[in-house]
Design a protein around this motif. Structure first.
Motif, PDB file in Angstrom:
ATOM      1  N   LYS A  80     -12.961   4.807  88.334  1.00  0.00           N
ATOM      2  CA  LYS A  80     -12.135   4.383  87.212  1.00  0.00           C
ATOM      3  C   LYS A  80     -12.761   4.837  85.893  1.00  0.00           C
ATOM      4  CE  LYS A  80     -10.140   0.227  85.079  1.00  0.00           C
ATOM      5  NZ  LYS A  80     -10.738   0.426  83.746  1.00  0.00           N
ATOM      6  N   PRO A  81     -12.114   5.779  85.194  1.00  0.00           N
ATOM      7  CA  PRO A  81     -12.660   6.226  83.908  1.00  0.00           C
ATOM      8  C   PRO A  81     -12.489   5.163  82.837  1.00  0.00           C
ATOM      9  CG  PRO A  81     -10.536   7.252  84.274  1.00  0.00           C
ATOM     10  CD  PRO A  81     -10.850   6.469  85.518  1.00  0.00           C
ATOM     11  N   GLU A  82     -13.465   5.063  81.950  1.00  0.00           N
ATOM     12  CA  GLU A  82     -13.382   4.069  80.884  1.00  0.00           C
ATOM     13  C   GLU A  82     -13.285   4.763  79.526  1.00  0.00           C
ATOM     14  OE1 GLU A  82     -13.021   0.365  79.097  1.00  0.00           O
ATOM     15  OE2 GLU A  82     -12.705   1.061  81.133  1.00  0.00           O
ATOM     16  N   PHE A  83     -14.403   5.217  78.974  1.00  0.00           N
ATOM     17  CA  PHE A  83     -14.330   5.886  77.671  1.00  0.00           C
ATOM     18  C   PHE A  83     -14.912   7.280  77.774  1.00  0.00           C
ATOM     19  CE2 PHE A  83     -12.877   5.239  73.504  1.00  0.00           C
ATOM     20  CZ  PHE A  83     -13.664   5.974  72.634  1.00  0.00           C
ATOM     21  N   ALA A  84     -14.532   8.147  76.831  1.00  0.00           N
ATOM     22  CA  ALA A  84     -14.946   9.541  76.879  1.00  0.00           C
ATOM     23  C   ALA A  84     -15.281  10.044  75.484  1.00  0.00           C
ATOM     24  CB  ALA A  84     -13.839  10.399  77.496  1.00  0.00           C
TER      25      ALA A  84
ATOM     26  N   CYS B 264     -28.023   0.942  84.117  1.00  0.00           N
ATOM     27  CA  CYS B 264     -26.779   0.543  83.446  1.00  0.00           C
ATOM     28  C   CYS B 264     -25.714   0.179  84.470  1.00  0.00           C
ATOM     29  CB  CYS B 264     -26.281   1.695  82.573  1.00  0.00           C
ATOM     30  SG  CYS B 264     -24.604   1.513  81.922  1.00  0.00           S
ATOM     31  N   GLN B 265     -25.010  -0.925  84.222  1.00  0.00           N
ATOM     32  CA  GLN B 265     -23.937  -1.360  85.103  1.00  0.00           C
ATOM     33  C   GLN B 265     -22.617  -1.458  84.331  1.00  0.00           C
ATOM     34  OE1 GLN B 265     -25.138  -5.074  86.886  1.00  0.00           O
ATOM     35  NE2 GLN B 265     -27.063  -4.236  87.675  1.00  0.00           N
ATOM     36  N   GLU B 266     -21.526  -1.048  84.974  1.00  0.00           N
ATOM     37  CA  GLU B 266     -20.178  -1.113  84.423  1.00  0.00           C
ATOM     38  C   GLU B 266     -20.114  -0.555  83.000  1.00  0.00           C
ATOM     39  OE1 GLU B 266     -17.949  -4.755  85.089  1.00  0.00           O
ATOM     40  OE2 GLU B 266     -19.379  -5.340  86.647  1.00  0.00           O
ATOM     41  N   PRO B 267     -20.350   0.749  82.846  1.00  0.00           N
ATOM     42  CA  PRO B 267     -20.322   1.357  81.520  1.00  0.00           C
ATOM     43  C   PRO B 267     -18.937   1.340  80.899  1.00  0.00           C
ATOM     44  CG  PRO B 267     -20.366   3.049  83.208  1.00  0.00           C
ATOM     45  CD  PRO B 267     -20.560   1.734  83.907  1.00  0.00           C
ATOM     46  N   SER B 268     -18.889   1.155  79.590  1.00  0.00           N
ATOM     47  CA  SER B 268     -17.606   1.179  78.875  1.00  0.00           C
ATOM     48  C   SER B 268     -17.691   2.157  77.708  1.00  0.00           C
ATOM     49  CB  SER B 268     -17.215  -0.224  78.410  1.00  0.00           C
ATOM     50  OG  SER B 268     -18.250  -0.815  77.643  1.00  0.00           O
ATOM     51  N   GLY B 269     -18.160   1.691  76.535  1.00  0.00           N
ATOM     52  CA  GLY B 269     -18.192   2.529  75.344  1.00  0.00           C
ATOM     53  C   GLY B 269     -19.069   3.764  75.517  1.00  0.00           C
ATOM     54  N   LEU B 270     -18.691   4.847  74.833  1.00  0.00           N
ATOM     55  CA  LEU B 270     -19.453   6.092  74.903  1.00  0.00           C
ATOM     56  C   LEU B 270     -19.386   6.804  73.553  1.00  0.00           C
ATOM     57  CD1 LEU B 270     -21.051   8.066  76.716  1.00  0.00           C
ATOM     58  CD2 LEU B 270     -18.877   9.139  77.325  1.00  0.00           C
ATOM     59  N   ALA B 271     -20.550   7.162  73.024  1.00  0.00           N
ATOM     60  CA  ALA B 271     -20.642   7.891  71.749  1.00  0.00           C
ATOM     61  C   ALA B 271     -21.703   8.970  71.902  1.00  0.00           C
ATOM     62  CB  ALA B 271     -21.000   6.936  70.612  1.00  0.00           C
ATOM     63  N   MET B 272     -21.802   9.856  70.903  1.00  0.00           N
ATOM     64  CA  MET B 272     -22.718  10.989  71.051  1.00  0.00           C
ATOM     65  C   MET B 272     -23.379  11.392  69.753  1.00  0.00           C
ATOM     66  SD  MET B 272     -21.967  14.701  72.818  1.00  0.00           S
ATOM     67  CE  MET B 272     -23.369  15.733  73.320  1.00  0.00           C
ATOM     68  N   ASP B 273     -24.672  11.673  69.842  1.00  0.00           N
ATOM     69  CA  ASP B 273     -25.415  12.385  68.803  1.00  0.00           C
ATOM     70  C   ASP B 273     -25.344  13.855  69.194  1.00  0.00           C
ATOM     71  OD1 ASP B 273     -27.255  13.675  67.222  1.00  0.00           O
ATOM     72  OD2 ASP B 273     -28.950  12.390  67.730  1.00  0.00           O
TER      73      ASP B 273
END
Length: 343
Positions: free
Chosen positions: A165-169, A206-215
């Motif tokens: 299940k994809p969450e954030f990208a 890490c368990q059940e990842p949601s938010g995703l951001a990038m440097d």
């Protein structure tokens, strides 16, 4: 001699002061509250720093307000089960993922008027615009895949099958897209040109990842994890570099390229955790800023460095049903607000 000593003493005080200032808390706090009211739940926020518009998903429509005043700018209707909003400024278009309908609404950025709808996978959640390919990607929770759309033509180009299940990208802007798989605790690297998964990386601990951001400069990914940590991941190797602690109930993360600060909005704790990137290999919690219960999604303003979160006040949950054995707390009428956090 005394004069020389005095000069060294002043220099030492200056260095100590500078060091202390650098290490001090960033000092974020709630500086404005916009009372919007209305009904319905919410999900992702998107902020266009150049136009000063904040897009807020709101159950069946998208609210658009002025980011500086909180005044309404417009509304994008007929977006059932809306999750996210992606913007392609150079094309003058925006895109909304409609979870309950399995569609994407394409709208005109200037007028906010819908142009068309495109059929995608089941329950599209996160949505992003990749400037390198000029493609929009939806990440579909129920069908566990990603739909690629030609942003200019509005035509579906293909589907990328995922393992969970994809969450954030997030896009690196150079031809690579990353997505969290919530139920697998996994991070996938996607080739947006070939429409295929390049790498699959485990995110443990890490368990059940949601938010995703990038440097993007230092190639670091910031993953919000359900077990109260932020996993910092090397975007080239997939290695988890650091796991600074965050609040409970995270749903979104953001990274400020100018300040080197990463943010995690944690709804159950009612805090915004601020993580400082001291170097590409060292990360520490700078502060936990009080927000409000339920403030689990965020948007970062690249221009002012302010952070926007939304929430409301809650009443008791409704009675459980077979379809909803664990119902969410009810939202009290006309309590929906935007909190602006700044220095």
């Amino acid at each position: 001699m005394n004069h020389l000593f005095s000069k060294w003493r002043v220099l030492a005080i200056f260095v100590l002061t500078a060091t202390f200032s650098f290490a001090a808390d960033p000092g974020y706090h709630v500086i404005k509250t916009y009372k919007l009211g209305g009904e319905g739940g919410w999900d992702y926020l998107t902020l266009d720093s150049s136009s000063r518009r904040l897009y807020i998903s709101r159950a069946t429509h998208v609210i658009v307000i002025d980011a500086d005043s909180g005044k309404p700018v417009g509304d994008i209707p007929d977006t059932p089960g809306v999750h996210g909003i992606a913007l392609a400024p150079e094309l003058g278009r925006g895109f909304v993922s409609n979870g309950r309908e399995g569609t994407v609404t394409i709208f005109d950025i200037e007028t906010l008027k819908p142009i068309t709808k495109v059929k995608v996978g089941d329950n599209p959640d996160a949505i992003l615009y990749d400037p390198a390919t000029k493609r929009v990607f939806t990440f579909n929770g129920k069908s566990q895949d990603s739909t690629a759309i030609d942003a200019a033509k509005g035509a579906v180009l293909g589907t990328i099958k995922l393992e969970g299940k994809p969450e954030f990208a997030v896009s690196d802007g150079k031809g690579e897209v990353f997505v969290n798989l919530e139920d697998k605790s996994q991070l996938d690297a996607i080739d947006p040109n070939k429409l295929e998964v390049k790498s699959r990386w485990p995110l443990a601990p890490c368990q059940e990842p949601s938010g995703l951001a990038m440097d993007r400069k230092n190639r670091r990914l910031f993953v919000g994890c359900d077990n109260k940590m932020m996993a910092v991941v090397d975007a080239d190797s997939g290695k988890v570099i650091a796991t600074p602690p965050i609040g409970e109930g995270v749903d979104a993360t953001a990274f400020d390229e100018s300040t080197g600060l990463a943010f995690a909005s944690c709804g159950e704790s009612g805090v915004l955790t601020v993580v400082r990137e001291e170097s590409p290999s060292k990360f520490s919690v700078a502060e936990n800023v009080k927000t409000q219960e339920g403030a689990r999604t965020l948007a970062l303003d690249d221009k002012t460095h302010n952070v926007y979160v939304v929430t409301a006040k809650f009443g008791p949950p409704p009675a459980p049903t077979p379809d909803h054995p664990h119902p969410r707390h009810s939202i009290l009428p006309d309590t929906f607000v935007v909190l602006v956090l700044g220095k």
